[in-house]
Design an enzyme around this catalytic site. Sequence first.
Site, PDB file in Angstrom:
ATOM      1  N   GLY A 179       0.857  -1.189   0.000  1.00  0.00           N
ATOM      2  CA  GLY A 179       0.000   0.000   0.000  1.00  0.00           C
ATOM      3  C   GLY A 179       0.887   1.231   0.000  1.00  0.00           C
ATOM      4  O   GLY A 179       1.663   1.458   0.939  1.00  0.00           O
TER       5      GLY A 179
ATOM      6  N   VAL B  57      -0.742   7.255   3.338  1.00  0.00           N
ATOM      7  CA  VAL B  57       0.038   6.903   4.528  1.00  0.00           C
ATOM      8  C   VAL B  57       1.409   6.323   4.146  1.00  0.00           C
ATOM      9  O   VAL B  57       2.431   6.691   4.738  1.00  0.00           O
ATOM     10  CB  VAL B  57      -0.754   5.900   5.408  1.00  0.00           C
TER      11      VAL B  57
ATOM     12  N   GLU C 250      -0.104   0.096  16.149  1.00  0.00           N
ATOM     13  CA  GLU C 250      -0.395   1.360  16.834  1.00  0.00           C
ATOM     14  C   GLU C 250      -1.264   2.284  15.980  1.00  0.00           C
ATOM     15  O   GLU C 250      -2.170   2.953  16.476  1.00  0.00           O
ATOM     16  CB  GLU C 250       0.926   2.059  17.189  1.00  0.00           C
TER      17      GLU C 250
ATOM     18  N   GLY D   5     -12.110  16.340   2.311  1.00  0.00           N
ATOM     19  CA  GLY D   5     -11.416  15.047   2.283  1.00  0.00           C
ATOM     20  C   GLY D   5     -11.453  14.320   3.619  1.00  0.00           C
ATOM     21  O   GLY D   5     -10.831  13.282   3.784  1.00  0.00           O
TER      22      GLY D   5
ATOM     23  N   LYS E 265     -12.318   0.299  15.701  1.00  0.00           N
ATOM     24  CA  LYS E 265     -11.258   0.686  16.645  1.00  0.00           C
ATOM     25  C   LYS E 265     -11.593   0.210  18.061  1.00  0.00           C
ATOM     26  O   LYS E 265     -10.699  -0.184  18.817  1.00  0.00           O
ATOM     27  CB  LYS E 265     -11.068   2.201  16.601  1.00  0.00           C
TER      28      LYS E 265
HETATM   29  N1  LIG Z   1      -5.223   8.162   5.908  1.00  0.00           N
HETATM   30  C1  LIG Z   1      -5.256   8.167   7.229  1.00  0.00           C
HETATM   31  O1  LIG Z   1      -5.208   9.220   7.890  1.00  0.00           O
HETATM   32  C2  LIG Z   1      -5.293   6.861   7.980  1.00  0.00           C
HETATM   33  C3  LIG Z   1      -5.289   6.866   9.391  1.00  0.00           C
HETATM   34  C4  LIG Z   1      -5.275   5.630  10.076  1.00  0.00           C
HETATM   35  C5  LIG Z   1      -5.319   4.451   9.356  1.00  0.00           C
HETATM   36  N2  LIG Z   1      -5.375   4.502   7.988  1.00  0.00           N
HETATM   37  C6  LIG Z   1      -5.411   3.235   7.263  1.00  0.00           C
HETATM   38  O2  LIG Z   1      -4.197   3.129   6.530  1.00  0.00           O
HETATM   39  C7  LIG Z   1      -4.438   2.422   5.308  1.00  0.00           C
HETATM   40  C8  LIG Z   1      -3.913   3.258   4.156  1.00  0.00           C
HETATM   41  O3  LIG Z   1      -4.612   4.499   4.126  1.00  0.00           O
HETATM   42  P1  LIG Z   1      -4.338   5.584   2.991  1.00  0.00           P
HETATM   43  O4  LIG Z   1      -5.009   6.821   3.442  1.00  0.00           O
HETATM   44  O5  LIG Z   1      -2.891   5.572   2.652  1.00  0.00           O
HETATM   45  O6  LIG Z   1      -5.161   4.938   1.798  1.00  0.00           O
HETATM   46  P2  LIG Z   1      -4.962   5.201   0.222  1.00  0.00           P
HETATM   47  O7  LIG Z   1      -4.372   6.542  -0.011  1.00  0.00           O
HETATM   48  O8  LIG Z   1      -6.248   4.836  -0.410  1.00  0.00           O
HETATM   49  O9  LIG Z   1      -3.859   4.142  -0.199  1.00  0.00           O
HETATM   50  C9  LIG Z   1      -4.095   2.761  -0.145  1.00  0.00           C
HETATM   51  C10 LIG Z   1      -2.980   2.061  -0.867  1.00  0.00           C
HETATM   52  O10 LIG Z   1      -3.198   0.658  -0.778  1.00  0.00           O
HETATM   53  C11 LIG Z   1      -3.127   0.108  -2.079  1.00  0.00           C
HETATM   54  N3  LIG Z   1      -3.906  -1.110  -2.132  1.00  0.00           N
HETATM   55  C12 LIG Z   1      -5.244  -1.260  -2.051  1.00  0.00           C
HETATM   56  N4  LIG Z   1      -5.561  -2.566  -2.168  1.00  0.00           N
HETATM   57  C13 LIG Z   1      -4.394  -3.237  -2.314  1.00  0.00           C
HETATM   58  C14 LIG Z   1      -4.039  -4.585  -2.511  1.00  0.00           C
HETATM   59  N5  LIG Z   1      -4.975  -5.532  -2.580  1.00  0.00           N
HETATM   60  N6  LIG Z   1      -2.727  -4.906  -2.644  1.00  0.00           N
HETATM   61  C15 LIG Z   1      -1.773  -3.968  -2.599  1.00  0.00           C
HETATM   62  N7  LIG Z   1      -2.034  -2.665  -2.426  1.00  0.00           N
HETATM   63  C16 LIG Z   1      -3.329  -2.307  -2.285  1.00  0.00           C
HETATM   64  C17 LIG Z   1      -3.628   1.202  -2.989  1.00  0.00           C
HETATM   65  O11 LIG Z   1      -3.257   0.922  -4.329  1.00  0.00           O
HETATM   66  P3  LIG Z   1      -3.538   1.993  -5.517  1.00  0.00           P
HETATM   67  O12 LIG Z   1      -2.412   2.985  -5.361  1.00  0.00           O
HETATM   68  O13 LIG Z   1      -3.457   1.199  -6.727  1.00  0.00           O
HETATM   69  O14 LIG Z   1      -4.889   2.567  -5.234  1.00  0.00           O
HETATM   70  C18 LIG Z   1      -2.924   2.393  -2.365  1.00  0.00           C
HETATM   71  O15 LIG Z   1      -1.574   2.441  -2.797  1.00  0.00           O
HETATM   72  C19 LIG Z   1      -5.956   2.180   5.248  1.00  0.00           C
HETATM   73  O16 LIG Z   1      -6.201   0.860   5.671  1.00  0.00           O
HETATM   74  C20 LIG Z   1      -6.516   3.188   6.224  1.00  0.00           C
HETATM   75  O17 LIG Z   1      -7.716   2.765   6.804  1.00  0.00           O
HETATM   76  C21 LIG Z   1      -5.344   5.667   7.292  1.00  0.00           C
END
Ligand SMILES: NC(=O)c1ccc[n+]([C@@H]2O[C@H](COP(=O)([O-])OP(=O)(O)OC[C@H]3O[C@@H](n4cnc5c(N)ncnc54)[C@H](OP(=O)(O)O)[C@@H]3O)[C@@H](O)[C@H]2O)c1
Length: 340
Positions: free
Chosen positions: A7, A11, A151, A208, A226
């Site tokens: 991913g 993040v 965490e 967003g 959570k």
């Molecule tokens: N953003 C926050 O503030 C935050 C806070 C706490 C926890 N989180 C958690 O952290 C995680 C990432 O969040 P984010 O905001 O970075 O999300 P994001 O911007 O949507 O990025 C998700 C990433 O995961 C990739 N992905 C999705 N399905 C996949 C798979 N099957 N195999 C490999 N890669 C895959 C996506 O690929 P593509 O690039 O091709 O779309 C993208 O690169 C989520 O689970 C979210 O709930 C986020």
Amino acid sequence: MKIALIGFGTVGQGFIDILQEKSDILRTIYGFEPTIVAVATRSRGSLMHPNGLDKTALLTAIEQGHLNNYPDTDGLQRDLPVLDLIDQCGADVMLEASWTNLDTAQPATDHCLRAFQNGQHVVLVNKGPVALHYDLLQAAAQQTNRQLRYEGTVMAGTPSLTLARESLAGCTITSARGILNGTTNYMLTQMEQGVSYEAVLADAQAKGYAEADPTADVGGWDAAAKALILARGLFGANLTLEDLDVTGITDITLDDIEAARQAGERYKLIAEVTAEGGSVRPVRLPLADPLAGVSGSSNAITYETDLLGGVTLSGPGAGKHETGFAMLADLLAIMRYKPL
Ligand SMILES: NC(=O)c1ccc[n+]([C@@H]2O[C@H](COP(=O)([O-])OP(=O)(O)OC[C@H]3O[C@@H](n4cnc5c(N)ncnc54)[C@H](OP(=O)(O)O)[C@@H]3O)[C@@H](O)[C@H]2O)c1
């Protein structure tokens, strides 16, 4: 430390930014010199190099839209399926920062199990696998003598789990009660200014904070996931989403908010867990409650303890660098950890 990053969205990129910005401090103060050996996305390619990928080139490639923009080098492998990449990359730690799926927690759970099979520690910011398959993951960690850390799944980099498990070790925690969803807290705070539910939801989406489908936030399900993680991590309680009493903020009106204000109270979406069970629901808190003063998109949690009484921690619950930091904190903890 060799790292595989599954991913590479907000993040994942925030985490690589932090490694770049703090590389000198991390090396000189903490002796931490990470090498990124693999990066995977769903639709924007994957890369693997056993000697390490260049972090600046990784960020440039993804900013240009696809990891295919990463320059060719000897030994570089492109577009391996994620499970093959985990098998072959030789990482010490796998970071799971892919999409949260609260229905099945897949494919992230399989990523974690495969990482343990390969002798890798696992760090998650993805809530799904921890909320739905905690026992499976913990058993795999124990069988392989590797660590499971998560965490960032609760309150991003604000150290809610570490506070409870490390700083409060020796206290008995009887309950955890918190504002664990920043989107709904932002919405309730705006509604106190007289903005209607519909208008504030549209505003949160434009900024967003809320997804196009806001159900997970406004329906209470993100906070519930959570709460499950806290119930598991702190109390060992074997709960599922069905065991929690979950009510979101969709029925809260401006009249409700005003009635609370007139009574010297404030509505907050409160997740509460004990060893017996838990709930997520809108609660009218007296202004003297430390959680009542937490406004905007901030998160906070109060642990009730036998020796200290209530201990409250507040801070960001989301964000690129705020959550990227959670992964760094877990990696430093893995590095410090020495089995007895
Ligand atoms: N953003 C926050 O503030 C935050 C806070 C706490 C926890 N989180 C958690 O952290 C995680 C990432 O969040 P984010 O905001 O970075 O999300 P994001 O911007 O949507 O990025 C998700 C990433 O995961 C990739 N992905 C999705 N399905 C996949 C798979 N099957 N195999 C490999 N890669 C895959 C996506 O690929 P593509 O690039 O091709 O779309 C993208 O690169 C989520 O689970 C979210 O709930 C986020």
